[in-house]
Design an enzyme around this catalytic site. Structure first.
Site, PDB file in Angstrom:
ATOM      1  N   ARG A 264       2.126 -49.044  12.484  1.00 20.36           N
ATOM      2  CA  ARG A 264       3.412 -48.548  12.990  1.00 20.36           C
ATOM      3  C   ARG A 264       3.884 -49.327  14.219  1.00 20.36           C
ATOM      4  O   ARG A 264       5.091 -49.464  14.440  1.00 20.36           O
ATOM      5  CB  ARG A 264       3.293 -47.057  13.327  1.00 20.36           C
ATOM      6  CG  ARG A 264       3.293 -46.189  12.081  1.00 20.36           C
ATOM      7  CD  ARG A 264       3.089 -44.729  12.424  1.00 20.36           C
ATOM      8  NE  ARG A 264       3.448 -43.873  11.310  1.00 20.36           N
ATOM      9  CZ  ARG A 264       3.377 -42.540  11.330  1.00 20.36           C
ATOM     10  NH1 ARG A 264       2.949 -41.934  12.420  1.00 20.36           N
ATOM     11  NH2 ARG A 264       3.732 -41.834  10.275  1.00 20.36           N
TER      12      ARG A 264
ATOM     13  N   LYS B  18      -4.421 -31.823  -2.614  1.00 24.32           N
ATOM     14  CA  LYS B  18      -3.929 -30.557  -3.138  1.00 24.32           C
ATOM     15  C   LYS B  18      -2.657 -30.666  -3.975  1.00 24.32           C
ATOM     16  O   LYS B  18      -1.725 -31.360  -3.608  1.00 24.32           O
ATOM     17  CB  LYS B  18      -3.683 -29.589  -1.983  1.00 24.32           C
ATOM     18  CG  LYS B  18      -4.978 -29.189  -1.308  1.00 24.32           C
ATOM     19  CD  LYS B  18      -4.774 -28.080  -0.334  1.00 24.32           C
ATOM     20  CE  LYS B  18      -6.121 -27.537   0.114  1.00 24.32           C
ATOM     21  NZ  LYS B  18      -6.000 -26.736   1.318  1.00 24.32           N
TER      22      LYS B  18
ATOM     23  N   GLY C  34       0.332 -42.071   5.149  1.00 26.49           N
ATOM     24  CA  GLY C  34      -0.675 -42.578   6.066  1.00 26.49           C
ATOM     25  C   GLY C  34      -1.968 -42.986   5.387  1.00 26.49           C
ATOM     26  O   GLY C  34      -2.502 -44.062   5.651  1.00 26.49           O
TER      27      GLY C  34
ATOM     28  N   GLY D  17       5.007 -37.754   5.729  1.00 27.93           N
ATOM     29  CA  GLY D  17       5.890 -36.627   5.402  1.00 27.93           C
ATOM     30  C   GLY D  17       7.341 -37.062   5.240  1.00 27.93           C
ATOM     31  O   GLY D  17       8.051 -36.584   4.354  1.00 27.93           O
TER      32      GLY D  17
HETATM   33  C1  3PG Z   1       3.554 -38.353  11.211  1.00 30.15           C
HETATM   34  O1  3PG Z   1       2.594 -39.091  11.440  1.00 30.15           O
HETATM   35  O2  3PG Z   1       3.577 -37.568  10.253  1.00 30.15           O
HETATM   36  C2  3PG Z   1       4.763 -38.493  12.092  1.00 30.15           C
HETATM   37  O3  3PG Z   1       4.467 -39.259  13.217  1.00 30.15           O
HETATM   38  C3  3PG Z   1       5.313 -37.147  12.470  1.00 30.15           C
HETATM   39  O4  3PG Z   1       4.347 -36.372  13.118  1.00 30.15           O
HETATM   40  P1  3PG Z   1       4.310 -34.808  12.891  1.00 30.15           P
HETATM   41  O5  3PG Z   1       3.942 -34.567  11.463  1.00 30.15           O
HETATM   42  O6  3PG Z   1       3.298 -34.285  13.869  1.00 30.15           O
HETATM   43  O7  3PG Z   1       5.703 -34.290  13.180  1.00 30.15           O
HETATM   44 MG    MG Z   2       3.103 -35.509   9.584  1.00 25.98          MG
END
Ligand code: 3PG
Ligand code: MG
Length: 419
Positions: A35, A221, A377, A400
């Protein structure tokens, strides 16, 4: 809409919302700098244009101010190294010092604010409410934080002349720094290159994919992947469903899955997905065999067995030999590939060879001309671990955010710039 490519940054202070929410090891060293690397071109563009830069980000999910473990000061050395210049740490995001440092910025200089989530105002959610708080108390606390959130946002905006949102990974959050702040820059707000590239890559895959188009979904899941599976079913020609989900799907069809993850309440939905795919002519692939462990640990004992017959005391933690062969064959010849979620517990070497086989098949297909988009991720961490990141078409910085965007939701961080 303004574009970072044509904007005149000369003499301007740009506040850039980046997503430097990166993994750290026990010694607080950055273990995956994807990132940070991704954000460098945006920062360099502003500096090359004669501007100065204020970087702001969150890190983790701290619940109080000055929680040392979550300080962005741990990230500064990695940013300096990748950027090739000094980055001054402001030590705070809301306060005199941040304002003074921003006011003193000279063209070519970069400062970084402290973790925005040290303040509840970033997210706009009350903190420290007693467990037994009444509804009235909750409402009052919410109102209070929404009011002070305006002050926080105004303060952040006061630091700069131009706002750049380059935090694709956090674009699904309607927070002060990702969305609300944009209102203070009606004529001077824009996406950075990460945002631009992410939206272009994902839009390309979702709107006009070369066919055949395959999605590969892993993750533990079914419950967290239902919406995305259904959405992708409308677009793809075939889908590999793997990872922990495998066992819920198998169990729903009568398999004996031992101690594997089995979301029993999801069985009806799992069967519905299989039926829907049949009706639509979307081919679904499941691994016929599993590499099982006797505990969820790197040093677990292992056995390979059919997914439909896993003995008690064992849990499926990776795909087996047949699964690797089946998936690799299926991936061959694809022209668009979207991969989200590893197919096994790749963090443990013993259970990483299934995910490696999938990654290698994607790399081969890419060499044959496929467009491959890797997101989430864990899949990006896996592809980095295998040293294959350069050999796929696009690595998304979103987890997400990527899923929500593919699901068709409007991302607040995107909307705030476009509106
Ligand atoms: C992530 O890694 O999902 C983003 O940086 C957002 O973080 P968060 O899910 O804690 O809002
Ligand atoms: Mg997240």
């Amino acid at each position: 809409m303004r574009s970072i490519d044509t904007y005149d940054f000369a003499g301007k202070r740009a506040i850039i919302r980046v997503d430097f929410n990166v993994p750290l090891d026990d010694n607080l060293n950055v273990t995956d700098d994807t990132r940070i690397r991704a954000a460098i071109p945006t920062i360099k563009k502003v500096l090359a244009g004669g501007g100065s830069v204020i970087l702001m980000s969150h890190l983790g999910r701290p619940k109080k101010n000055n929680d040392e473990k979550y300080s962005l000061k741990h990230i500064v050395p990695a940013v300096e190294k990748l950027l090739g210049q000094k980055v001054e740490f402001a030590g705070d995001s809301w306060g005199e010092r941040a304002s003074e440092m921003a006011a003193d910025l000279k063209p070519g200089q970069v400062i970084m604010l402290e973790n925005l989530r040290f303040y509840a105002e970033e997210e706009g959610k009350p903190r420290g409410l007693a467990d037994d708080a009444s509804d009235d108390e909750k409402a009052a606390a919410k109102k209070a934080v929404k009011a002070s959130q305006k002050e926080f946002t105004k303060h952040l905006a006061s630091l700069a002349d131009v706002y750049i949102n380059d935090a694709f990974g956090t674009a699904h959050r309607a927070h002060a720094s990702t969305a609300l702040i944009a209102d203070y820059f009606p004529e001077d707000k824009m996406f950075g290159y990460v945002m631009e590239n992410e939206l272009k890559a994902i839009d390309g895959v979702m709107e006009n994919p070369a066919r055949p188009f395959m999605a590969i979904l892993g993750g533990s899941k079914v419950s967290t992947k239902i919406v995305i599976i259904e959405k992708l079913m409308e677009k793809v020609d075939s889908m590999i469903l793997a990872g922990g989900m495998t066992y819920t799907f198998a169990s729903a069809q009568g398999a004996r899955v031992g101690d594997s993850i089995d979301e029993k309440e999801m069985h009806p939905l799992a069967l519905e997905i299989i039926e829907k795919a049949n009706k639509k002519g979307v081919k679904l692939y499941f691994s016929p065999d599993a590499l099982c462990g006797d505990k969820f640990a790197a040093d677990a004992a292992t056995i390979e067995c059919p997914v439909k017959d896993i003995p008690a005391g064992w849990e499926g933690m990776d795909i087996g030999i047949e699964g690797k062969r089946l998936f690799a064959d299926a991936i061959k010849g694809q022209k668009t590939i979207l991969w989200n979620g590893p197919v096994g517990v790749f963090e443990f070497d013993k259970f990483s060879t299934g995910t490696l086989a999938v990654a290698e098949a994607i790399v081969d297909a890419t060499a044959q001309g496929a467009f491959s988009l890797i997101g989430g991720g864990d899949s990006v961490a896996a592809i980095n671990k295998f040293g294959l990141a350069e050999k796929v078409s696009y690595n998304s910085t979103g987890g997400g955010a990527l899923l929500e965007y593919i699901e068709g939701k409007e991302l607040p961080g995107v909307a705030a710039i476009r509106k």
